[in-house]
Every structure is written in C-alpha cells, then in structure tokens.
Design a protein around this motif. Sequence first.
Motif, PDB file in Angstrom:
ATOM      1  N   SER A   1       0.818  -1.218   0.000  1.00  0.00           N
ATOM      2  CA  SER A   1       0.000   0.000   0.000  1.00  0.00           C
ATOM      3  C   SER A   1       0.853   1.270   0.000  1.00  0.00           C
ATOM      4  O   SER A   1       0.401   2.340  -0.417  1.00  0.00           O
ATOM      5  CB  SER A   1      -0.923   0.005   1.216  1.00  0.00           C
ATOM      6  N   PHE A   2       2.085   1.193   0.466  1.00  0.00           N
ATOM      7  CA  PHE A   2       2.959   2.373   0.546  1.00  0.00           C
ATOM      8  C   PHE A   2       3.663   2.661  -0.778  1.00  0.00           C
ATOM      9  O   PHE A   2       4.513   3.547  -0.841  1.00  0.00           O
ATOM     10  CB  PHE A   2       4.008   2.168   1.647  1.00  0.00           C
ATOM     11  N   ALA A   3       3.309   1.957  -1.856  1.00  0.00           N
ATOM     12  CA  ALA A   3       4.025   2.110  -3.125  1.00  0.00           C
ATOM     13  C   ALA A   3       3.904   3.524  -3.691  1.00  0.00           C
ATOM     14  O   ALA A   3       4.864   4.087  -4.232  1.00  0.00           O
ATOM     15  CB  ALA A   3       3.500   1.091  -4.138  1.00  0.00           C
ATOM     16  N   TRP A   4       2.693   4.127  -3.591  1.00  0.00           N
ATOM     17  CA  TRP A   4       2.494   5.429  -4.214  1.00  0.00           C
ATOM     18  C   TRP A   4       3.206   6.572  -3.486  1.00  0.00           C
ATOM     19  O   TRP A   4       3.229   7.702  -3.978  1.00  0.00           O
ATOM     20  CB  TRP A   4       1.000   5.733  -4.329  1.00  0.00           C
ATOM     21  N   VAL A   5       3.827   6.280  -2.353  1.00  0.00           N
ATOM     22  CA  VAL A   5       4.686   7.288  -1.728  1.00  0.00           C
ATOM     23  C   VAL A   5       5.893   7.585  -2.622  1.00  0.00           C
ATOM     24  O   VAL A   5       6.598   8.584  -2.438  1.00  0.00           O
ATOM     25  CB  VAL A   5       5.124   6.814  -0.322  1.00  0.00           C
ATOM     26  N   ALA A   6       6.066   6.732  -3.646  1.00  0.00           N
ATOM     27  CA  ALA A   6       7.186   6.937  -4.577  1.00  0.00           C
ATOM     28  C   ALA A   6       7.061   8.237  -5.369  1.00  0.00           C
ATOM     29  O   ALA A   6       8.064   8.756  -5.878  1.00  0.00           O
ATOM     30  CB  ALA A   6       7.275   5.760  -5.541  1.00  0.00           C
TER      31      ALA A   6
ATOM     32  N   LEU B   1      12.422   2.927  -8.640  1.00  0.00           N
ATOM     33  CA  LEU B   1      11.204   3.224  -7.886  1.00  0.00           C
ATOM     34  C   LEU B   1       9.958   2.789  -8.664  1.00  0.00           C
ATOM     35  O   LEU B   1       8.990   2.264  -8.075  1.00  0.00           O
ATOM     36  CB  LEU B   1      11.137   4.726  -7.587  1.00  0.00           C
ATOM     37  N   THR B   2       9.977   2.979  -9.972  1.00  0.00           N
ATOM     38  CA  THR B   2       8.831   2.576 -10.798  1.00  0.00           C
ATOM     39  C   THR B   2       8.643   1.066 -10.773  1.00  0.00           C
ATOM     40  O   THR B   2       7.506   0.565 -10.717  1.00  0.00           O
ATOM     41  CB  THR B   2       9.029   3.074 -12.245  1.00  0.00           C
ATOM     42  N   VAL B   3       9.757   0.353 -10.834  1.00  0.00           N
ATOM     43  CA  VAL B   3       9.667  -1.119 -10.757  1.00  0.00           C
ATOM     44  C   VAL B   3       9.039  -1.552  -9.431  1.00  0.00           C
ATOM     45  O   VAL B   3       8.182  -2.458  -9.392  1.00  0.00           O
ATOM     46  CB  VAL B   3      11.064  -1.746 -10.933  1.00  0.00           C
ATOM     47  N   PHE B   4       9.445  -0.923  -8.348  1.00  0.00           N
ATOM     48  CA  PHE B   4       8.854  -1.259  -7.044  1.00  0.00           C
ATOM     49  C   PHE B   4       7.350  -0.978  -7.046  1.00  0.00           C
ATOM     50  O   PHE B   4       6.553  -1.755  -6.502  1.00  0.00           O
ATOM     51  CB  PHE B   4       9.544  -0.447  -5.936  1.00  0.00           C
ATOM     52  N   VAL B   5       6.957   0.142  -7.644  1.00  0.00           N
ATOM     53  CA  VAL B   5       5.535   0.478  -7.688  1.00  0.00           C
ATOM     54  C   VAL B   5       4.770  -0.562  -8.505  1.00  0.00           C
ATOM     55  O   VAL B   5       3.672  -1.011  -8.114  1.00  0.00           O
ATOM     56  CB  VAL B   5       5.339   1.895  -8.285  1.00  0.00           C
ATOM     57  N   ILE B   6       5.323  -0.952  -9.644  1.00  0.00           N
ATOM     58  CA  ILE B   6       4.650  -1.954 -10.494  1.00  0.00           C
ATOM     59  C   ILE B   6       4.497  -3.277  -9.751  1.00  0.00           C
ATOM     60  O   ILE B   6       3.420  -3.907  -9.764  1.00  0.00           O
ATOM     61  CB  ILE B   6       5.441  -2.131 -11.802  1.00  0.00           C
ATOM     62  N   ILE B   7       5.586  -3.720  -9.102  1.00  0.00           N
ATOM     63  CA  ILE B   7       5.525  -4.985  -8.347  1.00  0.00           C
ATOM     64  C   ILE B   7       4.488  -4.899  -7.237  1.00  0.00           C
ATOM     65  O   ILE B   7       3.707  -5.839  -7.007  1.00  0.00           O
ATOM     66  CB  ILE B   7       6.920  -5.318  -7.783  1.00  0.00           C
TER      67      ILE B   7
ATOM     68  N   LEU C   1      -1.009  -6.405  -5.179  1.00  0.00           N
ATOM     69  CA  LEU C   1      -2.325  -6.082  -4.644  1.00  0.00           C
ATOM     70  C   LEU C   1      -3.461  -6.515  -5.585  1.00  0.00           C
ATOM     71  O   LEU C   1      -4.615  -6.630  -5.157  1.00  0.00           O
ATOM     72  CB  LEU C   1      -2.429  -4.566  -4.404  1.00  0.00           C
ATOM     73  N   SER C   2      -3.141  -6.732  -6.861  1.00  0.00           N
ATOM     74  CA  SER C   2      -4.184  -7.101  -7.828  1.00  0.00           C
ATOM     75  C   SER C   2      -4.461  -8.607  -7.788  1.00  0.00           C
ATOM     76  O   SER C   2      -3.513  -9.413  -7.695  1.00  0.00           O
ATOM     77  CB  SER C   2      -3.755  -6.684  -9.232  1.00  0.00           C
ATOM     78  N   PRO C   3      -5.720  -9.033  -7.878  1.00  0.00           N
ATOM     79  CA  PRO C   3      -6.031 -10.467  -7.854  1.00  0.00           C
ATOM     80  C   PRO C   3      -5.553 -11.179  -9.108  1.00  0.00           C
ATOM     81  O   PRO C   3      -5.363 -12.395  -9.096  1.00  0.00           O
ATOM     82  CB  PRO C   3      -7.560 -10.485  -7.735  1.00  0.00           C
ATOM     83  N   ARG C   4      -5.333 -10.480 -10.222  1.00  0.00           N
ATOM     84  CA  ARG C   4      -4.868 -11.102 -11.454  1.00  0.00           C
ATOM     85  C   ARG C   4      -3.952 -10.120 -12.178  1.00  0.00           C
ATOM     86  O   ARG C   4      -3.919  -8.925 -11.881  1.00  0.00           O
ATOM     87  CB  ARG C   4      -6.056 -11.484 -12.347  1.00  0.00           C
TER      88      ARG C   4
ATOM     89  N   LEU D   1      -2.207  -5.621 -17.455  1.00  0.00           N
ATOM     90  CA  LEU D   1      -1.156  -4.914 -18.185  1.00  0.00           C
ATOM     91  C   LEU D   1      -1.128  -3.419 -17.849  1.00  0.00           C
ATOM     92  O   LEU D   1      -0.077  -2.781 -17.864  1.00  0.00           O
ATOM     93  CB  LEU D   1      -1.347  -5.110 -19.693  1.00  0.00           C
ATOM     94  N   ASP D   2      -2.290  -2.849 -17.544  1.00  0.00           N
ATOM     95  CA  ASP D   2      -2.335  -1.427 -17.191  1.00  0.00           C
ATOM     96  C   ASP D   2      -1.507  -1.117 -15.962  1.00  0.00           C
ATOM     97  O   ASP D   2      -0.959  -0.008 -15.827  1.00  0.00           O
ATOM     98  CB  ASP D   2      -3.781  -0.990 -16.949  1.00  0.00           C
ATOM     99  N   LEU D   3      -1.419  -2.093 -15.044  1.00  0.00           N
ATOM    100  CA  LEU D   3      -0.634  -1.875 -13.834  1.00  0.00           C
ATOM    101  C   LEU D   3       0.868  -1.834 -14.118  1.00  0.00           C
ATOM    102  O   LEU D   3       1.646  -1.373 -13.278  1.00  0.00           O
ATOM    103  CB  LEU D   3      -0.935  -2.971 -12.813  1.00  0.00           C
ATOM    104  N   VAL D   4       1.263  -2.321 -15.287  1.00  0.00           N
ATOM    105  CA  VAL D   4       2.671  -2.270 -15.691  1.00  0.00           C
ATOM    106  C   VAL D   4       2.941  -1.032 -16.546  1.00  0.00           C
ATOM    107  O   VAL D   4       3.876  -0.266 -16.296  1.00  0.00           O
ATOM    108  CB  VAL D   4       3.066  -3.547 -16.464  1.00  0.00           C
ATOM    109  N   VAL D   5       2.089  -0.830 -17.547  1.00  0.00           N
ATOM    110  CA  VAL D   5       2.303   0.274 -18.479  1.00  0.00           C
ATOM    111  C   VAL D   5       1.990   1.632 -17.835  1.00  0.00           C
ATOM    112  O   VAL D   5       2.700   2.615 -18.043  1.00  0.00           O
ATOM    113  CB  VAL D   5       1.450   0.078 -19.744  1.00  0.00           C
ATOM    114  N   GLY D   6       0.924   1.673 -17.031  1.00  0.00           N
ATOM    115  CA  GLY D   6       0.500   2.943 -16.441  1.00  0.00           C
ATOM    116  C   GLY D   6       1.561   3.606 -15.592  1.00  0.00           C
ATOM    117  O   GLY D   6       1.963   4.759 -15.872  1.00  0.00           O
ATOM    118  N   PRO D   7       2.066   2.957 -14.531  1.00  0.00           N
ATOM    119  CA  PRO D   7       3.107   3.595 -13.724  1.00  0.00           C
ATOM    120  C   PRO D   7       4.360   3.947 -14.520  1.00  0.00           C
ATOM    121  O   PRO D   7       4.962   5.016 -14.307  1.00  0.00           O
ATOM    122  CB  PRO D   7       3.410   2.549 -12.646  1.00  0.00           C
ATOM    123  N   ALA D   8       4.741   3.042 -15.465  1.00  0.00           N
ATOM    124  CA  ALA D   8       5.940   3.324 -16.260  1.00  0.00           C
ATOM    125  C   ALA D   8       5.740   4.553 -17.141  1.00  0.00           C
ATOM    126  O   ALA D   8       6.626   5.421 -17.255  1.00  0.00           O
ATOM    127  CB  ALA D   8       6.301   2.111 -17.109  1.00  0.00           C
ATOM    128  N   ALA D   9       4.570   4.659 -17.772  1.00  0.00           N
ATOM    129  CA  ALA D   9       4.298   5.803 -18.648  1.00  0.00           C
ATOM    130  C   ALA D   9       4.236   7.099 -17.859  1.00  0.00           C
ATOM    131  O   ALA D   9       4.794   8.129 -18.274  1.00  0.00           O
ATOM    132  CB  ALA D   9       2.992   5.574 -19.403  1.00  0.00           C
TER     133      ALA D   9
END
Length: 405
Positions: free
Chosen positions: A99-104, A127-133, A138-141, A144-152
């Motif tokens: 849950s603390f990922a977005w502190v990035a 930091l982006t990699v940590f946020v993606i992980i 936290l996601s049940p499945r 792809l948006d959870l990977v591309v979104g933070p990186a973009a």
Amino acid sequence: MQPEEIDPDAHWLSLVMHLTFFVLQATALIRFIQRHPATVNSALVITLAALLAVIYAAGVGRDAYATTKPSARRSQAWRVGWLAAVVVVWAVLVELAPSFAWVAVPLIYAALRILPPVAACVLVGVLTVFVIIAQLALSPRFDLDLVVGPAAVAGFATAVFLHMKRLASRQRRLIDDLIRTRRELAATERRAGTLAERQRLSMEIHDTLAQGLSSQQMLLQAAERTWDRDPAKAHGHVRSATKIVEHNLAEARRFVHDLAPADLALSGGLPQALRALAGRESDERLRVLVHTEGQVGPELPERVQSTLLRIAQGALANVREHARATTAVLTLTTLDDRAVLDVADDGRGFDPGALPDAPEGSRGHGLPAIRARVRQLGGTLAVESAPGEGTVLTATVPLGARTPE
C-alpha cells in the motif's frame, strides 16, 4: 528538499511535494491498519512508517531551519545520503506493505531534484519497478495497465521535469549574462566618461592656460630683449604679461568651480568676450579685430557660447604660433538655426590636404581640438587656406539641436 538558491516557484513546489508525501504515507498507513489485524508484522510496518516519516521530516527541517549553510559539496553529499536512507526504508516498507508504493511520487521528485540526470533516471526506474511490483501484488490477477501505467506516468513526469530544469538553468545563465553585460556596459560608460572628461580638460587647458602661458613667455622674452634699449616698451610687455596672468588665474579658478569661461562670466556675452580676447591677443606683431552679424543675445545657449569662445582662443593660438600674420579677424554670425564663427588671418597659409588626420577621440591640440569641440555640438568645421594666401577657419554650430552623445 530546498535548493541552495531559493526560487519562489521551486520553494512552493517543494512544499506541495512534502505535503503530498505525508498525505500518501498517512493514507497508506490507515489503509494498512484497517485491513490487517494487530500482529508482529503490523507493528513492524507501523514502526518503519514512523521511521520513514521521521527521516523525511529531518531532511526537510534541516534545509528549512539550518542556521549555518554548509559548502555545496557537503550539502549535496548529505542530501544524497538522506535520499538513500529514505529510499531504503521505503523499499523495505513496500516489501512488507505494498500500500505504501504510491509514496514513490514525491520520492521521484526528490531524486530528480537532488541527483544528476542519469543517476536520477536510474533511481526513478528502480522506484517505478517497485511500484509496479506492489500494484501487481495487490491485484487479484495480472493487469497490463498496472505495468504500463506507472511506467508511462513516471517516464512522462521525468521528461517534463528534466526539460523544465534545463529551461530554468538556461534562463539562469541568460540572467547572469545580462547582469554581467550590464556591469561591463556600466564600466565602459564610466571609462568613456572619464576619457571624454580628460579630453575636455585637455582642450580647455590648451585653449586657456597653455595659450596664456605661451603669450606670457613671448611677452617676457620681448621685454628682456628691449629692456636696455627701450625700457618703456619693455614695461609695456611686462604689463601685458601681467594682465594675461590675471586672466589665467581667473581661468584656473573657473576650473576648480566648474563655471562658464571667465570672459563670458565677466563680460556677459559672447561678442564682448571675443572683444576681450582680441584685446589681449593684439600687440605690435598681431592685430585682432572682431565683427558681429545678426542678433547675439543672452538667449544663445551657454554651451554654444563657451565652445565658440574656446574655438576662437585655439584658432588665435595657431595664428600666433604658426601663421606669422599681422592681422586676424573674428566674425561671429548668428542665424535662426545656427551660429557661425570665422577666423581669418593674412599669414603665410598652408595646404589643408597635407595635414594628417587626427585619430578618432584624439586629445591633440590645435585643429584636432577645434574639430573635436565642433563635433561635440553636432557642427561642422571648414578650413580654407593655401600657401602664401592666409587662412580662413569656419566653425558652424547648430542652435537648439540636441547635443550628440
């Protein structure tokens, strides 16, 4: 973190990012406590969250309330160490509680502010990699948006920030160049003013004191030659030299007080001053006459009167020293828009084309000095002469025209 040189906009953005850090951390902590019962792991997460807040607040407080400013190298080293400690504690915290990922987000801003561009981009990537992980955990499945979104978002924010940082640096350099240029221009203007004043004083001294001393020398030499055979004539030369001494003394005092020419101050006008000059310059070797045409009143600009008088003095000095003339005539003509001074003599003359041109800004005497005086008022100078036919010097000065800088 505050920059070394505080900029109002950057300071405001830093405050927003600091506030964002504490808001995101508090939100993540509340979410974690609501979803996890009191366990040893929960206590560790709360402890790490508190430690992270303390470390971050210590860095902010150090920059905001430091009483002594360290050197740039020490300050940068301290900031890099502070950022490393914050990132390490945050990384451990995200591993335990995603849950603390977005502190990035504020940490990315701090990295871009503190580190060089290449190092900052590397840390932003980590930091982006940590946020993606953390988002994937936290996601049940898999999404792809959870990977591309933070990186973009991270890539876009990094590119914008670095671009704005380059623009700010370029603007800062331009401002520094402007300030330096203004200082150099001011120094150049001061030097130019000093040189102009030196030139003015040189011409003033040549046309007044030097000319008077030369006349005194010739009169005293003439008195010495005639002292034994014609005492009366010798005494006349001495009396003439005494009058010139008195006039030179008045001129010297004028230099001290920076007043108008002594002849103008005493006589009350240019025609009277020219007549006084003619009276002093006239002797058995040279007769000086004065003619005026037009109305010459006190409304004639003082600087024009002073300049024309100095031109007359300089021209008569040339006549006495070089022309071997017996008669010189000063003719002052005033028209609606200009004043003209003619100095004519019946001397041996010369070839004006054979005279070397005086360099620009020359402090030379004689014709170069007269030409410089006329040019200062935006006027013109003409010299007509030929060997054996005398010389006519004509100075034309505009009236009411703005003096060139």
